[in-house]
Design a protein around this motif. Sequence first.
Motif, PDB file in Angstrom:
ATOM      1  N   TYR A   1      -6.442  16.774  -0.660  1.00  0.00           N
ATOM      2  CA  TYR A   1      -6.751  15.792  -1.695  1.00  0.00           C
ATOM      3  C   TYR A   1      -5.511  15.312  -2.353  1.00  0.00           C
ATOM      4  CZ  TYR A   1     -11.628  17.097  -1.464  1.00  0.00           C
ATOM      5  OH  TYR A   1     -12.838  17.420  -1.025  1.00  0.00           O
ATOM      6  N   THR A   2      -4.532  15.972  -2.665  1.00  0.00           N
ATOM      7  CA  THR A   2      -3.290  15.629  -3.467  1.00  0.00           C
ATOM      8  C   THR A   2      -2.030  14.972  -2.527  1.00  0.00           C
ATOM      9  OG1 THR A   2      -2.155  17.963  -3.564  1.00  0.00           O
ATOM     10  CG2 THR A   2      -3.712  17.169  -5.220  1.00  0.00           C
ATOM     11  N   GLY A   3      -2.125  15.056  -1.279  1.00  0.00           N
ATOM     12  CA  GLY A   3      -0.884  14.731  -0.507  1.00  0.00           C
ATOM     13  C   GLY A   3      -0.638  13.387  -0.131  1.00  0.00           C
ATOM     14  N   GLY A   4      -1.819  12.704  -0.250  1.00  0.00           N
ATOM     15  CA  GLY A   4      -1.731  11.078   0.046  1.00  0.00           C
ATOM     16  C   GLY A   4      -1.280  10.130  -1.246  1.00  0.00           C
ATOM     17  N   HIS A   5      -1.236  10.938  -2.324  1.00  0.00           N
ATOM     18  CA  HIS A   5      -1.167   9.975  -3.525  1.00  0.00           C
ATOM     19  C   HIS A   5       0.103   9.290  -3.882  1.00  0.00           C
ATOM     20  CE1 HIS A   5      -3.518   9.848  -7.510  1.00  0.00           C
ATOM     21  NE2 HIS A   5      -3.674   8.513  -6.816  1.00  0.00           N
TER      22      HIS A   5
END
Length: 299
Positions: free
Chosen positions: A159-163
């Motif tokens: 969830y957090t990795g592509g931001h």
Amino acid sequence: MNNAIFYLLKKTLPKSLKARLKAMQKKKREKQIASYKESGQVISGAMLEEQLTALGIKRGDSLLVHSSLSRIGYVENGPATVLTALSNVLGEEGTLLLPVYPFTSDVKSYVAGNPVFDATHTPSGMGKITEVFRKQEGVFRSLHPTHSVAAKGPLAEYYTGGHAGQLTPFNKQSPFFRLSANKGKILLLGVSLDSLTNFHTLEDALDFPYPVYEEQAYELQMIDVDGTRSITKTRVHNPEMSVKRRCNDFFDLFTREEVLVPGMVGIKECYLLDAEKLHDCMVRNFLEKGITMYTPNGK
């Protein structure tokens, strides 16, 4: 009052009145807590777990929580109890997400101050529950300078990795869109639809006809968890459009289309939303009727 309007009004107040307003709000919360204690309305972790389960949260869910601790009543041991209850209901298979945006006013005012976003040390401006969660062991934080999300669980890195490096905060690489693509859920814990960030996934998913973003892209400094500094560009919402949002007008539509389910948590009616149904509902109603949170009655 619409959050954007409140922030814009607050921004114009002199410092002396801002301090008085803050003191009045604090006194009101303290009085409310004292009243809960005197009446015996103390909310335990076991009570929260029972209510969250009844609302429809299940083991293995991915759950994004927007929260206001004071509005659900006097919770025994505060944020820690809420977070433990959420974790117990989700189980080890579930992933808990909370917004940990660094601003407390409107986004444009925040970025105008040229802040440095430090993934490890920049506090959350989204309330006590989010800040306690941010500091917990095993929590990942997305590297976005204005709309970072904290997550814990087996899908936290997903969830957090592509931001990082995204020009807009709510596109297909964001935790918000990934939640809808992964059949996640959203809990409005003591807050209204005004706090529902996933409204913005519609703006980034389609050729949106309204100038919701400012043309200018801001260059902001960031520091990742390893201490590496970088500069990233991001666009921010146009305050003139933000004051036109009518988020709570969607309550009946979301209820009819089974996007939203109400239920008591603590002493407050709260809402559980299906992130996939939410996004699909917004897209369909926009394409067919021109309905958005800026034009809730259509074109």
